[in-house]
Structures are given as C-alpha cells and as structure tokens.
Scaffold this motif. Structure first.
Motif, PDB file in Angstrom:
ATOM      1  N   GLU A 193       5.429   6.121  -1.185  1.00  0.00           N
ATOM      2  CA  GLU A 193       4.894   5.185  -2.182  1.00  0.00           C
ATOM      3  C   GLU A 193       4.393   5.912  -3.421  1.00  0.00           C
ATOM      4  N   THR A 194       3.855   7.103  -3.229  1.00  0.00           N
ATOM      5  CA  THR A 194       3.258   7.843  -4.339  1.00  0.00           C
ATOM      6  C   THR A 194       4.290   8.574  -5.187  1.00  0.00           C
ATOM      7  N   LYS A 222      -0.389   1.891  -0.968  1.00  0.00           N
ATOM      8  CA  LYS A 222      -0.251   1.347  -2.326  1.00  0.00           C
ATOM      9  C   LYS A 222      -0.899  -0.028  -2.470  1.00  0.00           C
TER      10      LYS A 222
END
Length: 170
Positions: free
Chosen positions: A24-25, A97
C-alpha cells in the motif's frame, strides 16, 4: 486500540500486515518486480520467523478490536553515524492505508519512544525514503531531525533514505 508485543503465534497476522502495508505504501512508486523481490526477501514466513526469534528485533502489533491495523519493529543495533550513543532503530512502522489519518501512527511512535526509554536508549533513529513526503512530515512533527542519509535497495532500484533521529534524554 491495543498494542502488544508480537510472538511466534502472531506470524500469520504479521506476514499479512507487513506485506499489505508495504504494498500500500510503495507499490505506486516502484516496479512490480522490485516490490516482489523485496517482499520475498523480507516478508516470507521463514524470514519473519527468523526475525521474531532474533533477540535484537522486537515487533509490536496494533489491534482495533480483533483486527490488526498497524505495527512497528524496533531493532537493537548501532547506527554508523551515532556510534557513541546507546541507540535503537525504528526499523519499520506502518498503518493500513484505510486507517491513515486516525492518529494511529502517533500511538505507534509513542509506544516506540516509551519502549526505547524504558530500555535505556539515548536515541531512537530511523531511515525514511526521500520520496515518502508524508512520512517525513510526520516524523518531523514527532520531533525527529534529519542527521544523514544512506542507500537503500528496493529490488534492483537504488534509493536514498534520510536518516532521522529523536533524542530520548534531555
């Protein structure tokens, strides 16, 4: 919210959380090949099991009721640029997230600071990717100051991390 030290019984939860938060990052800014290589090098069951058994590594998982929503990893090791101090690295800190903006990162940072102070450490340090602007701003807001940089490899991509530190004693 509950933050508790992870043990070997948390291996499946930790693997899912580490992979999901890392993707997600960073997936939007890196190639699929580099991401996959990094996941396979660091977030397999075998690697996480080894890390959970390593006395220099400590994982803490944050739960919202029964759902794991974030984690941190502290690592007892020296920083090449802070040799004369008792230091501990905040090697990883991630929140899902869909949980960003709820203050969970600050709760995890506060937990890391508390653990570090109780352990007698003078400095908490970390490396953060130069392009992770949100994280850099967050760490600065928490009192971390940049003191150097180092190279970080994500698969075949050579990236630059800023080294940041927080003095734990006055």
């Amino acid at each position: 919210m509950e933050i508790r030290k992870a043990g070997i019984e948390d291996l499946d939860i930790l693997q899912k959380l580490t992979q999901q938060t890392f993707l997600e990052t960073y997936a939007d800014q890196n190639t699929e090949e580099d991401m996959q290589e990094y996941l396979e090098a660091h977030f397999t069951h075998e690697r996480l099991r080894e890390s959970l058994h390593d006395p220099k590594s400590m994982y803490y998982i944050m739960f919202d009721k029964d759902e794991a929503v974030g984690y941190l990893k502290l690592r007892k090791k020296r920083s090449e640029k802070l040799e004369k101090k008792q230091v501990i690295e905040l090697e990883r800190i991630y929140v899902l997230k869909n949980q960003i903006g709820k203050g969970l990162g600050k709760l995890l940072i506060d937990e890391a600071i508390g653990i570090s102070k109780r352990g007698g450490y003078e400095v908490l340090w970390l490396g953060v990717w130069e392009k992770n602007f949100r994280a850099i701003a967050f760490y600065e807001k928490c009192g971390f100051k940049q003191y150097g940089e180092h190279i970080f490899r994500l698969g075949s991509d050579v990236q630059r991390d800023y080294l940041m530190k927080l003095d734990l004693i006055d």
